[in-house]
Design a protein around this motif. Structure first.
Motif, short mmCIF file in Angstrom:
data_model
loop_
_atom_site.label_atom_id
_atom_site.label_comp_id
_atom_site.label_asym_id
_atom_site.label_seq_id
_atom_site.Cartn_x
_atom_site.Cartn_y
_atom_site.Cartn_z
N ASP A 1 -32.76 -6.88 1.09
CA ASP A 1 -32.06 -7.65 2.12
C ASP A 1 -32.31 -9.13 1.85
O ASP A 1 -33.34 -9.68 2.21
CB ASP A 1 -32.58 -7.25 3.51
N LEU A 2 -31.35 -9.77 1.16
CA LEU A 2 -31.49 -11.18 0.80
C LEU A 2 -31.20 -12.07 2.00
O LEU A 2 -30.31 -11.79 2.79
CB LEU A 2 -30.54 -11.52 -0.35
N MET A 3 -31.92 -13.19 2.10
CA MET A 3 -31.83 -14.08 3.27
C MET A 3 -31.99 -13.23 4.53
O MET A 3 -31.16 -13.27 5.44
CB MET A 3 -30.51 -14.86 3.27
N THR A 4 -33.07 -12.47 4.55
CA THR A 4 -33.26 -11.45 5.58
C THR A 4 -33.42 -12.02 6.98
O THR A 4 -33.23 -11.32 7.97
CB THR A 4 -34.49 -10.58 5.23
N GLY A 5 -33.76 -13.33 7.08
CA GLY A 5 -33.95 -13.92 8.40
C GLY A 5 -35.09 -13.24 9.14
O GLY A 5 -36.18 -13.08 8.61
N MET A 6 -34.80 -12.80 10.35
CA MET A 6 -35.80 -12.10 11.16
C MET A 6 -35.71 -10.59 11.00
O MET A 6 -36.31 -9.84 11.77
CB MET A 6 -35.64 -12.47 12.63
N GLY A 7 -34.94 -10.15 10.02
CA GLY A 7 -34.78 -8.71 9.83
C GLY A 7 -33.76 -8.09 10.75
O GLY A 7 -33.86 -6.90 11.09
N GLU A 8 -32.74 -8.86 11.11
CA GLU A 8 -31.75 -8.36 12.06
C GLU A 8 -30.93 -7.19 11.52
O GLU A 8 -30.38 -6.41 12.30
CB GLU A 8 -30.79 -9.50 12.48
N CYS A 9 -30.84 -7.06 10.20
CA CYS A 9 -30.07 -5.95 9.62
C CYS A 9 -30.88 -4.68 9.44
O CYS A 9 -30.34 -3.63 9.09
CB CYS A 9 -29.50 -6.36 8.25
N TRP A 10 -32.18 -4.76 9.66
CA TRP A 10 -33.06 -3.65 9.28
C TRP A 10 -32.75 -2.33 9.97
O TRP A 10 -32.79 -1.28 9.35
CB TRP A 10 -34.53 -4.02 9.54
N LYS A 11 -32.47 -2.38 11.25
CA LYS A 11 -32.28 -1.11 11.97
C LYS A 11 -31.06 -0.36 11.44
O LYS A 11 -31.01 0.88 11.51
CB LYS A 11 -32.17 -1.33 13.48
N HIS A 12 -30.10 -1.10 10.90
CA HIS A 12 -28.93 -0.45 10.30
C HIS A 12 -29.24 0.03 8.89
O HIS A 12 -28.83 1.13 8.50
CB HIS A 12 -27.76 -1.43 10.29
N ILE A 13 -29.98 -0.77 8.14
CA ILE A 13 -30.37 -0.39 6.78
C ILE A 13 -31.24 0.86 6.78
O ILE A 13 -31.10 1.76 5.95
CB ILE A 13 -31.12 -1.55 6.09
N LEU A 14 -32.16 0.93 7.76
CA LEU A 14 -33.15 2.01 7.80
C LEU A 14 -32.67 3.25 8.56
O LEU A 14 -33.42 4.21 8.70
CB LEU A 14 -34.45 1.50 8.44
#
Length: 236
Positions: free
Chosen positions: A54-67
């Motif tokens: 996850d590039l330019m992950t920020g605060m990890g806002e995409c994580w719940k969708h990725i995981l």
């Protein structure tokens, strides 16, 4: 305008915004930012047991969708060069204690991710902070870290093409968002930059043209009348 793409300038900007970025992103996108992140991730159908960067992950806002479909063999690597963002991502990581997450405070163009190690690459809302030369570097870097047949999906806010919607959208970005920035940060100039970046960025068509020249099969995608746009593709 060249200085706004200097890495140190962007790093300071996101450090300053880190305390309120998630809230502001949600407000300024009328709540669509979360939906767009989910759609961006779902474009490439991440399977179990995959290594996702996850590039330019920020605060990890995409994580719940990725995981969402991850298992014990899955790995998520989040990369960002903003200390403020990484610190908040570290806190978010605690919510995913059963997941294998590695955080890297590194520049996307100078990182320690092993070549040919990633099955998938995701990036949500980081494209607009790059100029054309940097986008070429980004394409080369994604090519480097992806395995053969690896997939990627990238998204960012954009200027809608519809004549009726465009002036209202740009007025909101350039005038209302700085006011909200003053409310949340006491600094309208910080969030004013989001409008400037978006106006300069336009949409992801230029990103598509650049990635099409690299070692990829790539597709251009628009979301909600062009208020967001992105690309998805596969490494040949």
């Amino acid at each position: 305008m060249k200085e706004i793409y200097e890495p140190k300038f962007v790093e300071r900007l996101f450090d300053n915004m880190s305390s309120s970025y998630t809230k502001m992103n949600y407000i300024t996108s009328f709540g669509f930012s979360e939906r767009w992140r989910r759609q961006c991730v779902e474009e490439i159908d991440i399977e179990e047991g995959k290594v996702v960067v996850d590039l330019m992950t920020g605060m990890g806002e995409c994580w719940k969708h990725i995981l969402k479909n991850s298992d014990s063999n899955s790995q998520l690597i989040g990369l960002d060069f903003s200390s403020g963002m990484i610190n908040r991502a570290e806190r978010r990581k605690l919510k995913f204690s059963d997941s294998n997450i590695t955080l890297l405070k590194e520049n996307v163009f100078d990182n320690s991710i092993e070549s040919g190690s990633a099955d998938c690459v995701i990036s949500g809302f980081g494209l607009k902070t790059f100029n054309d030369e940097q986008l070429v570097q980004l394409a080369n870097e994604i090519d480097r870290i992806l395995k053969p047949s690896g997939k990627f999906s990238l998204i960012d806010v954009s200027v809608p093409k519809f004549r009726i919607l465009k002036p209202f959208y740009m007025f909101y970005l350039k005038n209302i968002i700085p006011i909200l920035g003053k409310v949340f940060l006491g600094s309208p100039e910080t969030y004013k930059m989001l409008g400037i970046y978006t106006q300069e960025f336009g949409n992801s068509k230029n990103v598509y043209d650049i990635f099409k020249k690299a070692n990829f099969e790539v597709e251009y995608i628009e979301y909600f009348f062009g208020c967001a746009s992105g690309i998805k593709g596969v490494k040949k």
